[in-house]
Design a protein around this motif. Structure first.
Motif, mmCIF file in Angstrom:
data_model
loop_
_atom_site.group_PDB
_atom_site.id
_atom_site.type_symbol
_atom_site.label_atom_id
_atom_site.label_comp_id
_atom_site.label_asym_id
_atom_site.label_seq_id
_atom_site.Cartn_x
_atom_site.Cartn_y
_atom_site.Cartn_z
ATOM 1 N N GLY B 13 0.855 -1.189 0.000
ATOM 2 C CA GLY B 13 0.000 0.000 0.000
ATOM 3 C C GLY B 13 0.882 1.226 0.000
ATOM 4 O O GLY B 13 2.114 1.114 0.160
ATOM 5 N N ASP B 14 0.275 2.399 -0.182
ATOM 6 C CA ASP B 14 1.073 3.635 -0.197
ATOM 7 C C ASP B 14 1.660 3.931 1.177
ATOM 8 O O ASP B 14 2.740 4.490 1.290
ATOM 9 N N LEU B 15 0.903 3.576 2.252
ATOM 10 C CA LEU B 15 1.350 3.949 3.591
ATOM 11 C C LEU B 15 2.015 2.804 4.346
ATOM 12 O O LEU B 15 2.928 3.028 5.128
ATOM 13 N N TYR B 16 1.526 1.610 4.154
ATOM 14 C CA TYR B 16 2.046 0.478 4.933
ATOM 15 C C TYR B 16 2.469 -0.652 4.006
ATOM 16 O O TYR B 16 1.989 -0.751 2.873
ATOM 17 N N SER B 17 3.352 -1.480 4.526
ATOM 18 C CA SER B 17 3.702 -2.675 3.779
ATOM 19 C C SER B 17 4.127 -3.767 4.746
ATOM 20 O O SER B 17 4.486 -3.495 5.895
ATOM 21 N N PHE B 18 4.031 -4.983 4.295
ATOM 22 C CA PHE B 18 4.479 -6.122 5.096
ATOM 23 C C PHE B 18 4.827 -7.248 4.135
ATOM 24 O O PHE B 18 4.130 -7.490 3.160
ATOM 25 N N MET B 19 5.939 -7.927 4.427
ATOM 26 C CA MET B 19 6.311 -9.091 3.628
ATOM 27 C C MET B 19 6.741 -10.174 4.600
ATOM 28 O O MET B 19 7.634 -9.965 5.425
ATOM 29 N N SER B 20 6.057 -11.302 4.544
ATOM 30 C CA SER B 20 6.413 -12.372 5.480
ATOM 31 C C SER B 20 7.662 -13.078 4.967
ATOM 32 O O SER B 20 7.964 -13.017 3.773
ATOM 33 N N PRO B 21 8.369 -13.779 5.857
ATOM 34 C CA PRO B 21 9.443 -14.642 5.358
ATOM 35 C C PRO B 21 8.802 -15.859 4.692
ATOM 36 O O PRO B 21 7.596 -16.061 4.825
ATOM 37 N N PRO B 22 9.575 -16.683 3.987
ATOM 38 C CA PRO B 22 8.987 -17.896 3.400
ATOM 39 C C PRO B 22 8.407 -18.781 4.502
ATOM 40 O O PRO B 22 9.028 -18.960 5.554
ATOM 41 N N LEU B 23 7.191 -19.291 4.280
ATOM 42 C CA LEU B 23 6.529 -20.104 5.299
ATOM 43 C C LEU B 23 6.636 -21.579 4.898
ATOM 44 O O LEU B 23 6.140 -21.971 3.833
ATOM 45 N N PRO B 24 7.293 -22.399 5.731
ATOM 46 C CA PRO B 24 7.528 -23.801 5.343
ATOM 47 C C PRO B 24 6.317 -24.679 5.646
ATOM 48 O O PRO B 24 5.318 -24.206 6.189
ATOM 49 N N ASP B 25 6.431 -25.968 5.367
ATOM 50 C CA ASP B 25 5.414 -26.935 5.787
ATOM 51 C C ASP B 25 5.536 -27.130 7.292
ATOM 52 O O ASP B 25 6.504 -26.694 7.913
ATOM 53 N N GLY B 26 4.567 -27.829 7.884
ATOM 54 C CA GLY B 26 4.597 -28.078 9.318
ATOM 55 C C GLY B 26 3.902 -26.952 10.051
ATOM 56 O O GLY B 26 3.174 -26.148 9.449
ATOM 57 N N LEU B 27 4.131 -26.876 11.364
ATOM 58 C CA LEU B 27 3.498 -25.810 12.151
ATOM 59 C C LEU B 27 4.292 -24.518 11.991
ATOM 60 O O LEU B 27 5.514 -24.507 12.138
ATOM 61 N N VAL B 28 3.598 -23.426 11.667
ATOM 62 C CA VAL B 28 4.237 -22.119 11.507
ATOM 63 C C VAL B 28 3.617 -21.205 12.561
ATOM 64 O O VAL B 28 2.400 -21.032 12.575
ATOM 65 N N ILE B 29 4.446 -20.645 13.454
ATOM 66 C CA ILE B 29 3.883 -19.818 14.528
ATOM 67 C C ILE B 29 4.121 -18.335 14.243
ATOM 68 O O ILE B 29 5.226 -17.922 13.888
ATOM 69 N N ILE B 30 3.053 -17.545 14.390
ATOM 70 C CA ILE B 30 3.131 -16.087 14.291
ATOM 71 C C ILE B 30 2.836 -15.590 15.702
ATOM 72 O O ILE B 30 1.712 -15.750 16.185
ATOM 73 N N GLU B 31 3.813 -14.999 16.363
ATOM 74 C CA GLU B 31 3.641 -14.637 17.773
ATOM 75 C C GLU B 31 3.530 -13.120 17.928
ATOM 76 O O GLU B 31 4.239 -12.370 17.250
ATOM 77 N N GLY B 32 2.663 -12.693 18.811
ATOM 78 C CA GLY B 32 2.555 -11.256 19.045
ATOM 79 C C GLY B 32 1.588 -10.943 20.167
ATOM 80 O O GLY B 32 0.699 -11.746 20.479
ATOM 81 N N GLY B 33 1.757 -9.769 20.769
ATOM 82 C CA GLY B 33 0.864 -9.341 21.842
ATOM 83 C C GLY B 33 -0.446 -8.805 21.277
ATOM 84 O O GLY B 33 -0.646 -8.788 20.053
ATOM 85 N N ASN B 34 -1.297 -8.323 22.175
ATOM 86 C CA ASN B 34 -2.592 -7.799 21.740
ATOM 87 C C ASN B 34 -2.420 -6.573 20.850
ATOM 88 O O ASN B 34 -1.599 -5.694 21.145
ATOM 89 N N GLY B 35 -3.187 -6.510 19.780
ATOM 90 C CA GLY B 35 -3.202 -5.327 18.908
ATOM 91 C C GLY B 35 -1.967 -5.176 18.037
ATOM 92 O O GLY B 35 -1.727 -4.114 17.474
ATOM 93 N N THR B 36 -1.169 -6.230 17.894
ATOM 94 C CA THR B 36 0.042 -6.086 17.065
ATOM 95 C C THR B 36 -0.187 -6.549 15.627
ATOM 96 O O THR B 36 0.655 -6.318 14.771
ATOM 97 N N GLY B 37 -1.299 -7.205 15.365
ATOM 98 C CA GLY B 37 -1.632 -7.554 13.977
ATOM 99 C C GLY B 37 -1.727 -9.047 13.696
ATOM 100 O O GLY B 37 -1.683 -9.457 12.534
ATOM 101 N N LYS B 38 -1.889 -9.870 14.742
ATOM 102 C CA LYS B 38 -1.961 -11.326 14.520
ATOM 103 C C LYS B 38 -3.214 -11.686 13.705
ATOM 104 O O LYS B 38 -3.147 -12.402 12.717
ATOM 105 N N THR B 39 -4.349 -11.147 14.182
ATOM 106 C CA THR B 39 -5.600 -11.461 13.469
ATOM 107 C C THR B 39 -5.567 -10.880 12.061
ATOM 108 O O THR B 39 -6.071 -11.488 11.118
ATOM 109 N N THR B 40 -4.956 -9.687 11.912
ATOM 110 C CA THR B 40 -4.850 -9.097 10.568
ATOM 111 C C THR B 40 -4.082 -10.045 9.655
ATOM 112 O O THR B 40 -4.444 -10.244 8.491
ATOM 113 N N PHE B 41 -3.016 -10.665 10.187
ATOM 114 C CA PHE B 41 -2.222 -11.604 9.390
ATOM 115 C C PHE B 41 -3.115 -12.745 8.878
ATOM 116 O O PHE B 41 -3.124 -13.064 7.692
#
Lengths: 177, 639
Positions: B13-41
């Motif tokens: 986007g013009d204001l924000y951007s995000f690029m994840s690292p490559p996500l492998p097979d198996g369990l992939v954990i995205i960790e974060g506190g409240n309001g940091t963007g886990k659900t957005t992910f």
């Protein structure tokens, strides 16, 4: 040698478009403010850009019908409404300049409350009073009264809502924001 | 069946951007506190796969602040389906379409999200790629095609405020597509090929029944129309096509005999051609008068159309004249603008003669002005008034032309009337006693010809009716065939379903027993909702485990059975938010790598979770860490 001025006058006559004339926009705005009671800062008209979209409906009975009818629009009527929308978008800059110009001449007062929207109300100007007393502008008043029955709260309504009510809900895709 | 895995998640986007690292097979954990963007992910993944995310919509109260404030923004997912790489791009400002690019074939397709006009949509593409049939599901009279978002209801374990519901909430508030029948169908399609085939046939059967009803309706409408025509022409004589053909053939033979007799008579009757010539003359006169009436009516209609157009033009011009009068009045009263007003700021400019507004020397006559003077306004007004007069003159011309045409029309109609009268007189004379044998034969010939013509019409109608009967019969046979197939498949599907449900109960019980200490038995009821300890167990803190293990059980089953349509992928968003016991949650999450690790086939589970809300030994599986200072859409947190 004498042909040029005549040709120039004819060209200017042909170039004249009543719907784009600054005086047309001026008297429409003044009638609009007077009839909506926008004569003090407390009762100001929100967002003068709305004038660009309202002018055609206040200036013609035929065009007004397109905005108030409850029947589904025919293909030709929708195409006319789409043309009115395009014209409204084209006259937005003219409205912006006009508001600035007549504010300087104290015909109206403008307060800038947010980045885009302004609040406009009538000034106590003798010529304006004289102009509005003329019965010539009674048709505009009557059309505004009719329009308000279908689109109430014109004074405080947001521009987006106005566009939706006048155009989007009637099958005209809006653009130009 | 097909396997889905997410390889990268990109937000642009013009204001924000995000690029994840490559996500492998198996369990992939995205960790974060409240309001940091886990659900957005998690929601970005769901949105990219064609789902509806209320927070991303332009309407509604709880809008996602950053995403709605951003512009030129969208999601780009790199995914693999059976190890084939694809990129799906979906924008927020134009969320109605998605762009799908295949890395292998380099083909790019623009696919709409919403099903309309029978066009192929993103959901169809995803389901086809995963080998899941796009079956049509019915509930009562409502029918709808299976969507990928429906399937996601047992793949995306979202943050539901009420986790006692196992199925993810429906994308749209539609009581039919969220009915028990639909949920049962989704479960059955995901667990078994046999059920999928069964639903496929059920969908076909429903469509075939609709087609049969339509054919019947068409046939009945036709029958009633034909019977009305028959009453009018043949006194309700309902005869089939074969009999009509026979009758037609007899009449043709009769005609042939009569024509032969006539030919013989003509050789012996000298006066015969005179009557024929007279008939021909009357016909010509009638036809010519009729043509004149039609031509004149056409001309009159053209003039009326022109009149309407002119009237509208007159109204427009009058409007314009009135507007110019008001403009002149406003100009004279307010005197706001003059030819020397600046076109940009509308201020008056003191312009020296023979100089342009910018100071450039010019010929005064060539100075380009942007505003009109009073004289010019008056000139324009006069010219418009003249236009009104011209249009009015044209209208008057139209009126005159219409009067002339109406007069001609009256005359031509009188001619038609006279020609008809002459014909009747002629026919009346011919209807008398037969002066010659030839006239009698002629009369009979006319009758036979008329009868032949009517018979041909009836035959045509009858053949059309036969065609409709045939189509209705074919539709009936199709329904019978599909009913038969549905019955056969129903047995197989039932058997397959029973065996899968037994397997599900077994695996689910095992997972639940090893996660919650007081659970002894877990099974599915007839709606595929889980029941713990025969409905005696209702511990509120167990609801998330109950739901999460349900999803994990489906994953586990698909890992043991390559024919199962479940795509061996799970997306789990922050399961700890529903007041779950932390130890229970940790144990439940710990089951995921166990299930994946024990299988012979690969799978992917993406889990977003709060800080440390998972077993310690899974820390190396973290791929994205979000913090208050390094949030999803503020900074790119890549390990």
């Amino acid at each position: 040698m004498n042909e040029r001025p005549d040709r120039e006058a004819a060209r200017r006559r042909i170039m004249f478009v009543a719907g784009e004339d600054f005086y047309f926009l001026t008297y429409t705005l003044l009638v609009l403010l007077r009839d909506l009671g926008a004569a003090s800062p407390e009762r100001a008209f929100f967002d003068s850009r709305k004038l660009a979209y309202l002018a055609d409906f206040l200036g013609s009975d035929t065009d007004l019908k397109l905005a108030i009818t409850e029947a589904p629009l025919s293909e030709a009527a929708r195409s006319r409404l789409a043309l009115l929308y395009d014209r409204a978008v084209a006259r937005r800059i003219a409205v912006e300049r006009l508001v600035e110009a007549i504010e300087k001449r104290q015909l109206i007062h403008v307060a800038h409350s947010s980045r885009n929207a302004d609040h406009v109300h009538l000034g106590h100007h003798v010529e304006v009073k004289r102009l509005l007393e003329s019965p010539r502008y009674h048709p505009e008043t009557a059309r505004l009264r009719t329009l308000r029955q279908t689109v109430p709260q014109l004074r405080t309504m947001k521009l987006g809502t106005l566009k939706e009510k006048l155009f989007s809900t009637r099958g005209v895709r809006t653009w130009g924001d | 069946m097909g396997r889905l895995a997410i390889r990268t998640v990109e937000y642009f986007g013009d204001l924000y951007s995000f690029m994840s690292p490559p996500l492998p097979d198996g369990l992939v954990i995205i960790e974060g506190g409240n309001g940091t963007g886990k659900t957005t992910f998690a929601d970005l993944i769901f949105f990219g796969l064609g789902g509806t995310v209320r927070q991303f919509s332009k309407k509604g109260m709880a809008q996602h602040k950053e995403i709605r404030a951003d512009s030129n923004n969208g999601v780009r997912l790199t995914i693999t389906i059976d190890d084939k790489l694809y990129t799906i791009t979906r924008r927020f400002d134009d969320a109605g379409d998605a762009l799908v690019a295949s890395h292998a074939t380099e083909q790019v397709e623009v696919l709409p999200i919403v099903r309309r006009d029978g066009r192929r949509v993103l959901s169809d593409w995803l389901l086809e790629a995963l080998g899941i049939h796009v079956v049509t599901l019915f509930a009562g009279t409502y029918g709808g095609k299976l969507n990928f978002a429906d399937v996601m209801r047992l793949i995306y374990h979202d943050q539901d405020p009420d986790p006692s519901r196992v199925f993810k909430r429906n994308d749209h508030d539609n009581f039919v597509s969220d009915s028990k029948d639909f949920r049962r169908a989704i479960f059955e399609i995901l667990i078994g090929r046999a059920s999928e085939d069964y639903y496929d046939v059920l969908g076909e059967l429903k469509l075939a029944q609709v087609a049969l009803a339509e054919r019947h309706a068409a046939l009945n409408a036709y029958r009633s129309a034909v019977s009305r025509t028959m009453r009018a022409t043949a006194k309700g004589d309902d005869v089939n096509a074969e009999f009509l053909k026979q009758e037609l053939s007899e009449r043709e033979k009769q005609l042939e005999r009569l024509e032969q007799t006539r030919r013989q008579l003509r050789q012996t009757t000298p006066n015969a051609p005179a009557g024929e010539a007279s008939l021909l003359e009357h016909r010509r006169a009638l036809s010519s008068a009729g043509r004149r009436v039609a031509d004149t009516e056409q001309k009159a209609n053209a003039v009326r159309t022109e009149k309407i157009r002119l009237r509208s033009l007159e109204d427009q011009l009058i409007d314009e004249v009135e507007r110019i009068q008001k403009i002149i009045h406003a100009h004279e009263t307010l005197a706001l603008f003059s030819p020397d007003t600046c076109p940009c700021c509308l201020r008056k400019v003191d312009r020296a003669k023979n100089n342009c507004i910018c100071g450039q020397a010019i010929d005064e006559g060539a100075y380009q002005r942007f505003f009109y003077s009073s004289e010019e306004y008056v000139g324009i007004l006069k010219s418009k008034q003249k236009n009104v007069e011209t249009v009015r003159a044209a209208l008057a011309g139209c009126d005159e032309e219409l009067v002339a045409l109406e007069n001609s029309l009256t005359k031509h109609r009188a001619d038609v009337h006279a020609a008809r009268r002459d014909m009747s007189r002629w026919a009346g004379a011919a209807d008398g006693t037969y002066t010659t044998e030839l006239e009698r034969v002629d009369d009979e010939l006319v009758q036979v010809r008329v009868s032949l013509e009517r018979l041909s019409e009836r035959l045509e109608l009858e053949l059309e009716r036969d065609k409709l009967e045939l189509q209705a019969n074919e539709a009936r046979l199709n329904v019978d065939r599909l009913q038969q197939r549905a019955r056969t498949l129903e047995g197989a599907a039932q058997e397959d379903r029973d065996s899968k449900v037994r397997q599900f109960d077994q695996l689910y019980t095992s997972l639940m027993r090893s996660t919650l200490r007081d659970v002894r038995l877990a099974r599915l009821n007839s709606d595929y909702e889980p029941i713990l300890n025969d409905a005696e167990y209702r511990e509120a803190s167990s609801t998330v485990t109950r739901r999460l293990m349900y999803y994990v059980t489906l994953l586990q089953m698909s890992l043991a059975d390559p024919t199962m349509p479940f795509p061996r992928f799970l997306l789990v968003d922050t399961p700890e938010t529903a007041g779950i016991d932390v130890d229970n949650l940790s144990r439940a999450i710990g089951k995921i790598p166990e299930v994946i690790g024990n299988a012979a086939m690969p799978a992917q589970v993406i889990l977003t979770t709060g800080d440390g809300k998972y077993p310690e030994h899974l820390r190396p599986l973290r791929k994205v860490i979000l913090t208050d200072s390094d949030r999803l859409l503020n900074a790119r947190a890549i390990l």
